[in-house]
Write a protein that holds these residues in place. Structure first.
Motif, short mmCIF file in Angstrom:
data_model
loop_
_atom_site.label_atom_id
_atom_site.label_comp_id
_atom_site.label_asym_id
_atom_site.label_seq_id
_atom_site.Cartn_x
_atom_site.Cartn_y
_atom_site.Cartn_z
N LYS A 61 0.83 -1.22 0.00
CA LYS A 61 0.00 0.00 0.00
C LYS A 61 0.86 1.27 0.00
O LYS A 61 0.34 2.36 0.11
CB LYS A 61 -0.93 0.01 1.22
CG LYS A 61 -1.87 -1.18 1.30
CD LYS A 61 -2.75 -1.31 0.09
CE LYS A 61 -3.97 -0.48 0.23
NZ LYS A 61 -4.92 -0.62 -0.87
N GLY A 62 2.15 1.12 -0.11
CA GLY A 62 3.04 2.27 -0.09
C GLY A 62 3.42 2.65 1.32
O GLY A 62 2.84 2.18 2.30
N ASN A 63 4.42 3.47 1.46
CA ASN A 63 4.91 3.92 2.77
C ASN A 63 5.27 2.75 3.69
O ASN A 63 5.14 2.85 4.91
CB ASN A 63 3.90 4.83 3.47
CG ASN A 63 3.62 6.10 2.71
OD1 ASN A 63 4.53 6.61 2.05
ND2 ASN A 63 2.42 6.62 2.78
N GLY A 64 5.63 1.61 3.09
CA GLY A 64 6.03 0.46 3.89
C GLY A 64 4.88 -0.33 4.46
O GLY A 64 5.08 -1.24 5.28
N LEU A 65 3.64 -0.02 4.08
CA LEU A 65 2.48 -0.73 4.61
C LEU A 65 2.06 -1.84 3.65
O LEU A 65 2.09 -1.70 2.43
CB LEU A 65 1.31 0.23 4.79
CG LEU A 65 1.52 1.38 5.78
CD1 LEU A 65 0.31 2.31 5.77
CD2 LEU A 65 1.77 0.85 7.17
N LEU A 66 1.66 -2.97 4.23
CA LEU A 66 1.15 -4.10 3.48
C LEU A 66 -0.28 -4.40 3.93
O LEU A 66 -0.57 -4.31 5.13
CB LEU A 66 2.01 -5.35 3.68
CG LEU A 66 3.45 -5.27 3.21
CD1 LEU A 66 4.20 -6.54 3.59
CD2 LEU A 66 3.53 -5.05 1.72
N GLU A 67 -1.13 -4.75 3.01
CA GLU A 67 -2.50 -5.14 3.35
C GLU A 67 -2.68 -6.61 3.00
O GLU A 67 -2.41 -7.03 1.88
CB GLU A 67 -3.51 -4.29 2.57
CG GLU A 67 -4.95 -4.65 2.88
CD GLU A 67 -5.94 -3.81 2.07
OE1 GLU A 67 -7.13 -4.00 2.26
OE2 GLU A 67 -5.50 -2.98 1.26
#
Length: 69
Positions: A61-67
């Motif tokens: 999801k960008g900015n190091g975030l994963l969904e």
């Protein structure tokens, strides 16, 4: 036939079976059949097809975030 019935019918002889993992979700069932076919020459009383562990897809999801989906 139940596993216990196979054991009773063996009358003390050694039995063996195979446990195989099914193809991943979205893959062809033919992969399962292709894995079983070579085993048939050994005449196993049964072949167990296990369940697969849950499969997750992670979307970045960008900015190091994963969904997880």
């Amino acid at each position: 036939m139940k596993v216990t019935q196979h054991i009773e019918n063996a009358k003390g002889e050694t039995l063996f079976s195979f446990e195989i993992i099914p193809p991943q979700k979205g893959k062809s069932i033919q992969e399962l059949y292709d894995n079983i076919d070579p085993l048939m020459e050994f005449k196993p009383p049964f072949i167990d097809v296990t369940t697969s562990r849950e499969e997750y897809i992670y979307v970045n999801k960008g900015n190091g975030l994963l969904e997880k989906s």
